[in-house]
Design a protein around this motif. Structure first.
Motif, PDB file in Angstrom:
ATOM      1  N   ALA A 566     -18.468  11.196   3.502  1.00  8.66           N
ATOM      2  CA  ALA A 566     -17.604  11.790   4.544  1.00  8.66           C
ATOM      3  C   ALA A 566     -17.070  10.705   5.516  1.00  8.66           C
ATOM      4  O   ALA A 566     -16.060  11.017   5.614  1.00  8.66           O
ATOM      5  N   ALA A 567     -17.936   9.560   5.692  1.00  2.00           N
ATOM      6  CA  ALA A 567     -17.262   8.688   6.225  1.00  2.00           C
ATOM      7  C   ALA A 567     -15.936   7.874   5.792  1.00  2.00           C
ATOM      8  O   ALA A 567     -14.962   7.564   6.339  1.00  2.00           O
ATOM      9  N   TYR A 568     -15.837   8.006   4.372  1.00  2.00           N
ATOM     10  CA  TYR A 568     -15.014   6.868   3.854  1.00  2.00           C
ATOM     11  C   TYR A 568     -13.679   8.078   3.901  1.00  2.00           C
ATOM     12  O   TYR A 568     -12.612   7.591   4.302  1.00  2.00           O
ATOM     13  N   LEU A 569     -13.852   9.147   3.966  1.00  2.00           N
ATOM     14  CA  LEU A 569     -12.749  10.363   3.696  1.00  2.00           C
ATOM     15  C   LEU A 569     -12.357  10.153   5.123  1.00  2.00           C
ATOM     16  O   LEU A 569     -10.863   9.965   5.540  1.00  2.00           O
ATOM     17  N   ALA A 570     -13.077  10.547   6.372  1.00  2.00           N
ATOM     18  CA  ALA A 570     -12.753  10.561   7.723  1.00  2.00           C
ATOM     19  C   ALA A 570     -11.902   9.175   8.134  1.00  2.00           C
ATOM     20  O   ALA A 570     -10.780   9.256   8.681  1.00  2.00           O
ATOM     21  N   VAL A 571     -12.680   7.932   7.601  1.00  3.24           N
ATOM     22  CA  VAL A 571     -11.934   6.809   8.060  1.00  3.24           C
ATOM     23  C   VAL A 571     -10.507   6.589   7.551  1.00  3.24           C
ATOM     24  O   VAL A 571      -9.375   6.220   8.285  1.00  3.24           O
ATOM     25  N   SER A 572     -10.532   7.051   6.226  1.00  2.00           N
ATOM     26  CA  SER A 572      -9.154   6.990   5.572  1.00  2.00           C
ATOM     27  C   SER A 572      -8.196   7.736   6.258  1.00  2.00           C
ATOM     28  O   SER A 572      -6.951   7.256   6.381  1.00  2.00           O
ATOM     29  N   VAL A 573      -8.625   9.092   6.634  1.00  2.00           N
ATOM     30  CA  VAL A 573      -7.564   9.791   7.136  1.00  2.00           C
ATOM     31  C   VAL A 573      -7.441   9.336   8.548  1.00  2.00           C
ATOM     32  O   VAL A 573      -6.285   9.260   8.966  1.00  2.00           O
ATOM     33  N   PHE A 574      -8.380   8.627   9.237  1.00  2.00           N
ATOM     34  CA  PHE A 574      -8.039   8.578  10.673  1.00  2.00           C
ATOM     35  C   PHE A 574      -7.149   7.251  10.709  1.00  2.00           C
ATOM     36  O   PHE A 574      -6.069   7.074  11.677  1.00  2.00           O
ATOM     37  N   LEU A 575      -7.200   6.358   9.627  1.00  2.00           N
ATOM     38  CA  LEU A 575      -6.465   5.147   9.403  1.00  2.00           C
ATOM     39  C   LEU A 575      -4.891   5.593   9.168  1.00  2.00           C
ATOM     40  O   LEU A 575      -3.919   5.056   9.688  1.00  2.00           O
ATOM     41  N   HIS A 576      -4.851   6.767   8.372  1.00  2.00           N
ATOM     42  CA  HIS A 576      -3.428   6.946   8.140  1.00  2.00           C
ATOM     43  C   HIS A 576      -2.656   7.615   9.647  1.00  2.00           C
ATOM     44  O   HIS A 576      -1.728   7.345   9.793  1.00  2.00           O
ATOM     45  N   VAL A 577      -3.687   8.261  10.332  1.00  2.00           N
ATOM     46  CA  VAL A 577      -2.974   8.758  11.649  1.00  2.00           C
ATOM     47  C   VAL A 577      -2.928   7.911  12.601  1.00  2.00           C
ATOM     48  O   VAL A 577      -1.711   7.665  12.961  1.00  2.00           O
ATOM     49  N   LEU A 578      -3.556   6.650  12.527  1.00  2.00           N
ATOM     50  CA  LEU A 578      -3.420   5.881  13.712  1.00  2.00           C
ATOM     51  C   LEU A 578      -2.200   4.786  13.292  1.00  2.00           C
ATOM     52  O   LEU A 578      -1.493   4.602  14.056  1.00  2.00           O
ATOM     53  N   ALA A 579      -2.150   4.784  11.882  1.00  2.00           N
ATOM     54  CA  ALA A 579      -1.025   3.969  11.331  1.00  2.00           C
ATOM     55  C   ALA A 579       0.512   4.648  11.592  1.00  2.00           C
ATOM     56  O   ALA A 579       1.528   3.907  12.030  1.00  2.00           O
ATOM     57  N   ARG A 580       0.425   5.835  11.627  1.00  4.71           N
ATOM     58  CA  ARG A 580       1.620   6.528  12.151  1.00  4.71           C
ATOM     59  C   ARG A 580       1.914   6.330  13.472  1.00  4.71           C
ATOM     60  O   ARG A 580       3.237   6.493  13.952  1.00  4.71           O
ATOM     61  N   LEU A 581       0.477   6.214  14.149  1.00  4.57           N
ATOM     62  CA  LEU A 581       1.187   6.254  15.821  1.00  4.57           C
ATOM     63  C   LEU A 581       1.380   4.880  15.894  1.00  4.57           C
ATOM     64  O   LEU A 581       1.845   4.506  17.228  1.00  4.57           O
ATOM     65  N   ALA A 582       1.031   3.741  15.136  1.00  4.62           N
ATOM     66  CA  ALA A 582       0.948   2.564  15.482  1.00  4.62           C
ATOM     67  C   ALA A 582       2.521   2.013  15.206  1.00  4.62           C
ATOM     68  O   ALA A 582       2.775   1.968  13.989  1.00  4.62           O
ATOM     69  N   PRO A 583       3.232   1.557  16.195  1.00  8.78           N
ATOM     70  CA  PRO A 583       4.617   1.019  15.971  1.00  8.78           C
ATOM     71  C   PRO A 583       4.691  -0.265  14.985  1.00  8.78           C
ATOM     72  O   PRO A 583       5.315  -0.412  14.016  1.00  8.78           O
ATOM     73  N   ASN A 584       3.851  -1.057  14.984  1.00 11.63           N
ATOM     74  CA  ASN A 584       3.733  -2.270  14.264  1.00 11.63           C
ATOM     75  C   ASN A 584       3.528  -1.891  12.741  1.00 11.63           C
ATOM     76  O   ASN A 584       3.780  -2.621  11.901  1.00 11.63           O
ATOM     77  N   ASP A 585       3.112  -0.815  12.394  1.00  7.18           N
ATOM     78  CA  ASP A 585       2.995  -0.382  11.028  1.00  7.18           C
ATOM     79  C   ASP A 585       4.138   0.326  10.665  1.00  7.18           C
ATOM     80  O   ASP A 585       4.203   0.674   9.315  1.00  7.18           O
ATOM     81  N   TRP A 586       5.283   0.661  11.361  1.00  6.78           N
ATOM     82  CA  TRP A 586       6.525   0.873  10.820  1.00  6.78           C
ATOM     83  C   TRP A 586       7.539  -0.201  10.802  1.00  6.78           C
ATOM     84  O   TRP A 586       7.840  -1.106  11.456  1.00  6.78           O
ATOM     85  N   GLU A 587       7.761  -0.501   9.362  1.00  9.50           N
ATOM     86  CA  GLU A 587       8.324  -1.805   8.831  1.00  9.50           C
ATOM     87  C   GLU A 587       9.796  -1.692   8.322  1.00  9.50           C
ATOM     88  O   GLU A 587       9.847  -0.566   7.630  1.00  9.50           O
ATOM     89  N   ARG A 631      -6.028  -2.217  12.798  1.00 13.52           N
ATOM     90  CA  ARG A 631      -6.722  -3.393  12.374  1.00 13.52           C
ATOM     91  C   ARG A 631      -8.055  -3.166  12.732  1.00 13.52           C
ATOM     92  O   ARG A 631      -9.060  -3.679  12.286  1.00 13.52           O
ATOM     93  N   TRP A 632      -8.326  -2.771  14.221  1.00 12.45           N
ATOM     94  CA  TRP A 632      -9.562  -2.265  14.775  1.00 12.45           C
ATOM     95  C   TRP A 632     -10.331  -1.621  13.747  1.00 12.45           C
ATOM     96  O   TRP A 632     -11.594  -1.838  13.532  1.00 12.45           O
ATOM     97  N   ILE A 633      -9.750  -0.358  13.429  1.00 16.87           N
ATOM     98  CA  ILE A 633     -10.513   0.548  12.749  1.00 16.87           C
ATOM     99  C   ILE A 633     -10.938  -0.027  11.368  1.00 16.87           C
ATOM    100  O   ILE A 633     -11.874  -0.064  10.633  1.00 16.87           O
ATOM    101  N   CYS A 634      -9.969  -0.973  10.856  1.00 16.01           N
ATOM    102  CA  CYS A 634     -10.003  -1.624   9.784  1.00 16.01           C
ATOM    103  C   CYS A 634     -11.341  -2.355   9.808  1.00 16.01           C
ATOM    104  O   CYS A 634     -12.330  -2.534   8.782  1.00 16.01           O
ATOM    105  N   GLY A 635     -11.447  -3.164  10.875  1.00 11.05           N
ATOM    106  CA  GLY A 635     -12.414  -4.116  10.919  1.00 11.05           C
ATOM    107  C   GLY A 635     -13.918  -3.520  11.029  1.00 11.05           C
ATOM    108  O   GLY A 635     -14.896  -3.611  10.662  1.00 11.05           O
ATOM    109  N   MET A 636     -13.901  -2.293  11.904  1.00 15.99           N
ATOM    110  CA  MET A 636     -15.112  -1.402  11.826  1.00 15.99           C
ATOM    111  C   MET A 636     -15.593  -1.139  10.707  1.00 15.99           C
ATOM    112  O   MET A 636     -16.986  -0.956  10.354  1.00 15.99           O
ATOM    113  N   TRP A 637     -14.437  -0.515   9.716  1.00 17.06           N
ATOM    114  CA  TRP A 637     -14.951  -0.115   8.365  1.00 17.06           C
ATOM    115  C   TRP A 637     -15.404  -1.240   7.667  1.00 17.06           C
ATOM    116  O   TRP A 637     -16.445  -1.028   6.840  1.00 17.06           O
TER     117      TRP A 637
END
Ligand code: GLU
Length: 919
Positions: A566-587, A631-637
């Motif tokens: 469950a954590a794996y799925l939740a973190v993956s989806v969370f990462l996806h959502v955060l990335a869409r919000l993070a301007p640095n991830d729009w390249e 990156r923060w969520i990635c570190g936590m994971w």
């Protein structure tokens, strides 16, 4: 001349002889001094004959004196008549008065004699004066043994016989006085009861009552010899004259009784005598009595039948005559006629009495000496006699100086005992429990076993060796109701099991794995131990768990696995959502284009899942986020992945090495110090008592745990305990005796003993107290031990008949390394890999077919053509480049596409052909 002298001598001889025959000259007898001796008896008694014969014998032996009996006949017990008779005798002038033999009348005569200072000789029992009352100066001498000295002898006898409980029975007041004298010396630890028998009445209820107290097996009866048989018959009728019973008859005339009807009982009958009927003296006196006896008097036929009263009367006469004989010459013994009720006294009476008291003699009853302050006889020998099938036998002798002297050799004692036991079947009580006793299996089917054949085991073999083979006795095995060993119930004050059975005298011996304990020893007797042992711990060996295919899942519980997914799925989806919000991830998708028209975000769900998957598998990923939050969520994971992976790895090693996580107990301290493994004992056995009563803190702590355990940890038998250990999966340890542990370990290889022995004790054969068999059984047991028979028996029953199979098998705590891992342990990983490959294959086929569909649409081909074209190309492994397909116009496209596809297929085929031939 010579002729003349001859005539003269003949004439003188004739005249002299005639003169003597006519009493013309005084005979030698007539020259002796007459000494009158008074005596008071009932008429026609052996006592009188004995007294008179002794006087006559003394007269014949004496040079100077002729003793003349002055008898007065008075009925037994008539003290008034006795007193009158004493006056009559004093009036006729006597130097001493003997009798009568009843205590009260004798006291009346004594008073008369005391006043007249004429020695009074008695032969009757009289109580010792009360303490504190001043003793009167003796008026005579009593040849009957002193009551205090005799009571002391009786108490020594009780002590020497190791009695601890006894009943004292009497049937007249005098008897009570005598028994009270004995009780003055009684050990305060001993248990006794004093009861009165009623002559001529039914005393059976009294005997029955005594029988109810099973410890009351020793009985002292104080009654006249003539009533002994009456009482013993009544005791026999209520089965109180049985095996283990001992009767002591205090009347010293018992040996003259005919007790043949009692000789077949197994009770011991003991009596005492103060003279030895086998002594030549009694025989020669008896010969005199026979000569002097009249038809009215029942003169004994054999020395055995001589009554104590008659023997003492003879000795009393001897005492008087010896004193007269041995008196110094200046001591003029001259009787004086004295009148009762006046001041008349015999002047030399006191001196003469003193001489009697200080002049020891040897009579039928042995050496006679007096205490000259009391006139009581202090010196006497007591012969202790026991009833056997041949009548009374002398067993020992007692004397105040020498104490007890054995008159029978060990050999004789053994022979008599054996003869008594020959007709007896010994009852052996036992219990069922391997290897000591089990039900035997019949050798042939349908055959029913009976008697002792129904059982087999160590106990049966041992008792057979002891009783049948060594002592040649018969025995019968009986199983105790309830199969209990024997424990004491403080509330009911009763013993149960084997011990209770013995106490109730229902069996002669008890045998099984019966531990000798202090408490039991206070209720029954034990032989020397036949086996030594101690308490130890029985536990189950650590066994390798069943190999599991998916054991790699074991380090985490199912819950953890689910949470992780469950954590794996939740973190993956969370990462996806955060990335869409993070301007640095729009390249910029085309870095060369400095002013792109659109930006791209690679963190769609697929890539997010790939990143999280890569990190938890400790593989990483070649694409990484650039935004702060991502990156923060990635570190936590990664942190989460790090901890989970390390925990999994560490736990997996422990799980795969199987036993590392198991509780291991090496000794009793470790067992006491933990709560996971429960432990218990056999209920109400010696092990139970050991823990219950122990003063050692560890065992006290263990007892508290044992007692409070729920469900209870007690078992009813060793078998049940062993079963519980084996089924508990190392959750239960059984406190058991080492010998039985040894037995079960030889049979069940999964069992083991933990630590050493907690104590040291032994098994013994139990029997009731004062058992007559103790010495013989003990000796036979020692013999068996010395001959190696005990070891042989143990080996026979302890060795596993199926051979020792425990050496190769079984784990044990040392075996905790677990060895190398087999397919059974890691097979699951292969299964997962296989399933993964299968899923990948499925996905590949799906992807391929999807592509075929697209190609068919784009190239306007039929799906079959597209399929074959794509498949052919895919299988052309040498082709590493795939031409880009452009979609064609519907009309031409199809044909040209077909043509180009066909040409490409043909080209491929030609290339394949060339390559094959080149090689
Ligand atoms: N031998 C023991 C007894 O005599 C029984 C077994 C036990 O207590 O462990 O009571």
């Amino acid at each position: 001349m010579l002729k003349e002298w001859g005539k003269y001598v003949v004439a003188v001889t004739i005249v002299f002889t005639f003169g003597i025959s006519q009493g013309a000259f005084p005979s030698r007898e007539l020259l002796k001094k007459s000494i009158n001796v008074g005596a008071i008896f009932p008429s026609n008694t052996v006592t009188e004959v004995a007294f008179a014969s002794a006087l006559q014998r003394a007269s014949m032996e004496s040079e100077k004196y002729r003793f003349v009996l002055k008898p007065v006949y008075v009925p037994y017990g008539d003290s008034y008549a006795a007193s009158k008779a004493a006056c009559e005798l004093l009036g006729s002038g006597v130097i001493a008065i003997f009798g009568p033999t009843d205590r009260i009348s004798a006291a009346a005569v004594e008073a008369r004699c005391r006043a007249a200072k004429v020695p009074h000789i008695q032969a009757t029992w009289r109580p010792s004066p009360e303490r504190g009352i001043e003793k009167p100066i003796p008026a005579g001498a009593n040849v009957y043994p002193d009551s205090t000295a005799f009571a002391f002898f009786m108490s020594r006898f009780v002590k020497d016989s190791d009695w601890i409980a006894y009943a004292l029975l009497y049937d007249e007041d005098e008897g009570l006085l005598r028994l009270q004298e004995i009780l003055k010396h009684a050990d305060p630890e001993h248990k006794w009861t004093l009861r009165r028998l009623t002559p001529g009445e039914d005393n059976r209820p009294l005997f029955k009552d005594l029988k109810n107290d099973t410890r009351m097996t020793k009985v002292i009866i104080d009654c006249a010899a003539s009533r002994v048989l009456e009482y013993l018959r009544q005791a026999k009728e209520v089965n109180y004259f049985e095996d283990y019973m001992s009767y002591v008859l205090s009347s010293m005339d018992v040996p003259s009784l005919d007790l043949k009807e009692l000789t077949h009982g197994l009770s011991n009958v003991t009596c005492f005598r103060i003279f030895d009927h086998e002594d030549s003296r009694s025989r020669s006196y008896l010969a005199d009595w026979k000569v002097r006896g009249t038809p009215e008097v029942n003169i004994p036929h054999t020395p055995q039948e001589i009554s104590v009263e008659a023997a003492l009367a003879s000795d009393a006469a001897r005492l008087i005559t010896d004193a007269v004989e041995s008196a110094p010459d200046e001591f003029q013994i001259e009787a004086k006629t004295l009148e009762c009720g006046t001041e008349d006294q015999w002047e030399i009476g006191e001196e003469f009495l003193n001489h009697i008291l200080t002049n020891p003699i040897t009579g039928i009853t042995g050496n006679i000496q007096f205490d000259n302050t009391t006139g009581e006889r202090t010196n006497f020998d007591v012969t202790i006699m026991e009833l056997s099938s041949f009548g009374f036998n002398r067993i020992s002798q007692w004397n105040p100086e020498s104490d007890f002297i054995n008159l029978r050799s060990e050999h004789e004692v053994a022979d008599i005992r054996k003869e008594k036991w020959q007709n007896k079947t010994f009852k052996i009580v036992t219990r069922i429990g391997p290897p000591f006793l089990v039900m035997a299996k019949p050798k042939e089917e349908g055959v029913e076993l009976t008697g002792n054949d129904r059982y087999e085991g160590y106990s049966k073999d041992l008792i057979h060796e002891l009783l049948k083979e060594t002592l040649n006795l018969n025995y019968e095995l009986v199983i105790v109701p309830g199969n209990a060993y024997g424990s004491y119930n403080k509330e009911t004050k009763q013993w149960d099991g084997l011990i209770g059975y013995l106490i109730d005298r229902k069996a002669d011996l008890a045998i099984c794995d019966l531990t000798i304990t202090y408490e039991r020893r206070s209720a029954v007797d034990f032989t020397t131990p036949f086996m030594t042992l101690g308490i130890s711990i029985l536990y189950l060996k650590a066994t390798a768990p069943e190999p599991e295919l998916f054991s790699f899942l074991n380090p985490f519980s199912v819950d953890v696995w689910i949470y992780m997914a469950a954590a794996y799925l939740a973190v993956s989806v969370f990462l996806h959502v955060l990335a869409r919000l993070a301007p640095n991830d729009w390249e910029n998708p085309h870095p060369c284009d400095k002013s792109p028209e659109e930006l791209e975000n690679i963190w769609h769900v697929k890539n997010s899942c790939w990143l999280t998957m890569g990190s938890i598998m400790t593989q990483g990923s070649d694409i990484l986020p650039k935004g702060y939050s991502t990156r923060w969520i990635c570190g936590m994971w990664w942190f989460f992945a790090l901890i989970m992976c390390s925990s999994y790895t560490a736990n997996l090693a422990a799980f795969l090495t199987k036993t590392a996580m198991e509780v291991t107990i090496k000794d009793v301290e470790e067992l006491a110090g933990q709560t996971k493994v429960k432990y218990g004992t056999l209920a109400k056995g010696s092990t139970y008592s050991f823990f219950k009563r122990s003063n050692v803190s560890t065992y006290q702590k263990m007892w508290a745990a044992i007692e409070s355990a729920r469900p209870p940890v007690f078992v009813k038998s060793n078998d049940e305990g062993v079963d519980r250990v084996r089924k508990s999966k190392r959750g239960y340890a059984f406190m058991m005796e080492s010998t039985t542990i040894e037995y079960y370990m030889a049979r069940y290889c999964d069992l083991m003993q933990i630590g050493g022995l907690l104590d040291s004790k032994g098994y013994g054969i139990a029997m009731p107290f004062d058992s007559p068999y103790r010495t013989d059984v003990d000796n036979a047991l020692l013999k068996l031990a010395e001959s190696g028979k005990l070891i042989e028996l143990k080996n026979r029953w302890w060795t596993n008949p199926d051979g020792d199979s425990c050496t190769e098998e079984g784990g044990g705590d040392d075996d905790s390394s677990g060895g190398e891992l087999g397919v059974e342990n890691v097979g699951g990983v292969f299964v997962v890999l296989g399933i993964g490959c299968g899923v990948a294959a499925g996905m590949g086929i799906f992807e391929f077919l999807w592509n075929v569909r697209e190609v068919a649409i784009e190239q306007k081909m039929t799906p079959t053509e597209a399929f074959w074209a794509e498949l052919t190309f895919a299988l052309s492994f040498w082709e590493t480049k795939k031409p880009v397909q452009h979609s064609r116009s519907p009309s031409v496209a199809s044909g040209s596409n077909n043509a180009s596809r066909a040409s490409s297929v043909l080209r491929s085929a030609a290339d394949l052909f060339q390559n094959v031939f080149k090689k």
